[in-house]
Design an enzyme around this catalytic site. Sequence first.
Site, PDB file in Angstrom:
ATOM      1  N   HIS A 148       0.826  -1.221   0.000  1.00 21.47           N
ATOM      2  CA  HIS A 148       0.000   0.000   0.000  1.00 21.47           C
ATOM      3  C   HIS A 148       0.854   1.263   0.000  1.00 21.47           C
ATOM      4  O   HIS A 148       0.415   2.309   0.458  1.00 21.47           O
ATOM      5  CB  HIS A 148      -0.944   0.049   1.212  1.00 21.47           C
ATOM      6  CG  HIS A 148      -1.679  -1.237   1.461  1.00 21.47           C
ATOM      7  ND1 HIS A 148      -2.917  -1.513   0.933  1.00 21.47           N
ATOM      8  CD2 HIS A 148      -1.314  -2.341   2.163  1.00 21.47           C
ATOM      9  CE1 HIS A 148      -3.293  -2.724   1.312  1.00 21.47           C
ATOM     10  NE2 HIS A 148      -2.339  -3.253   2.049  1.00 21.47           N
TER      11      HIS A 148
ATOM     12  N   LYS B 286      15.660  21.866 -11.156  1.00 23.94           N
ATOM     13  CA  LYS B 286      15.001  20.625 -11.551  1.00 23.94           C
ATOM     14  C   LYS B 286      15.875  19.678 -12.365  1.00 23.94           C
ATOM     15  O   LYS B 286      16.642  20.092 -13.217  1.00 23.94           O
ATOM     16  CB  LYS B 286      13.739  20.936 -12.389  1.00 23.94           C
ATOM     17  CG  LYS B 286      12.632  21.584 -11.609  1.00 23.94           C
ATOM     18  CD  LYS B 286      11.901  20.609 -10.707  1.00 23.94           C
ATOM     19  CE  LYS B 286      11.167  19.565 -11.480  1.00 23.94           C
ATOM     20  NZ  LYS B 286       9.769  19.773 -11.652  1.00 23.94           N
TER      21      LYS B 286
END
Length: 461
Positions: free
Chosen positions: A157, A284
Site C-alpha cells: 500500500h 530541476k
Amino acid sequence: MSKKPWAGRFTQPTDQFVEAFTASIDFDQRLYRYDIQGSIAHARMLARQGIIGDGEAQAIVDGLEAILADIEGGDFEFSVSLEDIHMNIEARLIERIGPVGGKLHTARSRNDQVALDIRLYLRDELNRIREYLDRLQEALLDQAESNLGVIMPGYTHLQTAQPVLFSHHLLAYYEMLRRDAGRFADLFKRLNVLPLGAGALAGTTFPIDREFVAEQLGFAGVTRNSLDSVSDRDFALEFCAAAAILMMHLSRFSEELILWSSADFDFITLSDAFCTGSSIMPQKKNPDVPELVRGKTGRVYGNLMGLLTVMKALPLAYNKDMQEDKEPLFDTLDTVTGCLKVFADMVAQLSVKADSMRQAAARGFSTATDVADYVVRKGVPFRDAHEIVGKTVRYCIEQGKDIPELSLAEFRRFSEHIDQDIYDYVTLEASINARRATGGTAREAVEREIALARRERAGRI
Ligand code: ARG
C-alpha cells in the site's frame, strides 16, 4: 502511373484518392527484405518442382537480389499506385528481367505472401527484442550483485511494511522479465511455421513443395489449413499481448524509479544522461526517460486493443481490414525495442543512496512483524501476538520512539514473554536475514537467486 498487376478486369483507373487510401506501401516497405527472401525461396521451389524452368528461376533470383541491393542503396522509388511492397517489387522485377518476372507469382497469392513476410519480419525482430531483454536482465543482476547488503523499506500500500534488500527488490523485476522472455519464446514456436502455399485461400493447383520452402527459410514446419494460414494474425496478437505485459512491468519499474529519485524518497540518482532540466526552475532534474516509458505503455496497450478489434468478427479468409495489422505491430515493435534499450543503459548507470534507503527502512516500525514472530515462538498464538505488538507500536508512537529503542521493561509492559534476546531480532539485518527460505529477502537467499540466475543465463541449467 504504373500498370497494376490486377488491372485486367478493370476498365477505369482507380480514383486517385482511393489509390492512396488503400495503399500500404508507406508502412509495409519495411518488409522489403523479407518479401525478397520469401520470393527467392518460392522461385527456387518452383524450379525444383518443374513448375518454371531453372534458367527462369535463376533470372528471377538474380533480379530479386539486384532489387534488394537497389533498395538498400536508396535507389528504389516506392510507388503508391503499386499499392504495397509485394506489387512494388514484382513490378520492378518485370521491368528489370522482362516478362519472365511475371512467373514468380505462380502458385502464390499476396494473401499467403503477406502472411509469410510478417512472420519472417517478426521472427527477426523477436530475436532482437530478446537481446535487449537480455541486456536489461544483465544490468539488473549486476546492480543486485554490486549493491548486495543495501537495505531499503519494502512496501505494501506504499506504506513501510518490512525491510528488504535492495537487491531483492531488483530481482523481482528480473523475475518479471524472465516470464516476459518465456512468453516471447513460447509465441515464437507458433510464429515459426510457413503459411506460403495457402494461395489466396484454398491452396494451389500446382505441385508445390511447402516443406522445401519451409526448410529454406528456417521454419520449423508448415501451417495446416489454407484458410487459417491467410486469415490468422494470432502471432501478431500474441506478440502485442506479450509486449503489453512487458510494458506494464517497465511502467511499474519506471514509477518506482521516478519516486525513488524524488527529493522526498532520495533513494537513487539517475544518471544525468537520462534526465532533462526545466526551462524555468533551475533546480530541476526530471526523470524523463522513465516517465516516457511509463507513458509509452499506453500506446502499446492501445495497439493490442486496436489489433484485436481489427480482427474481431472477420469472416474467413483474408479481408482488406487485415492490412491494418501492420502499423500497430510495427509501432509496438519500435516502442518496446526503444524502451528496453534505454532502460538497460539507465539501470546500468543508476547509483544507489544506501544511507538514505537504510534510514527510511528504519522508520515506520518496519520490524514490528519480527517482534510478533518472536512472541509466537514463545508459544503465544499469532493473533494475540499481533495485538501485543499493535499496542507496542501505539506506545512507540506516543513516546516518539522506534521499536529497537524500547527498554526491556518497556517491552515487557506488553508481554512477559519478551526477554533480553529480543534485541537480536529487531535490527534491520536480523529482520532481513531471518527470511531465509527460497524466494525470501535474506542475504543468503538473495545470493542463491543471483547465482541461479547467472547459471541459467550461462545456459548451464
Ligand atoms: N497490402 C496487403 C496487406 O497488407 C497485402 C495483401 C493484399 N491482398 C489482397 N487480396 N488485396 O494486407
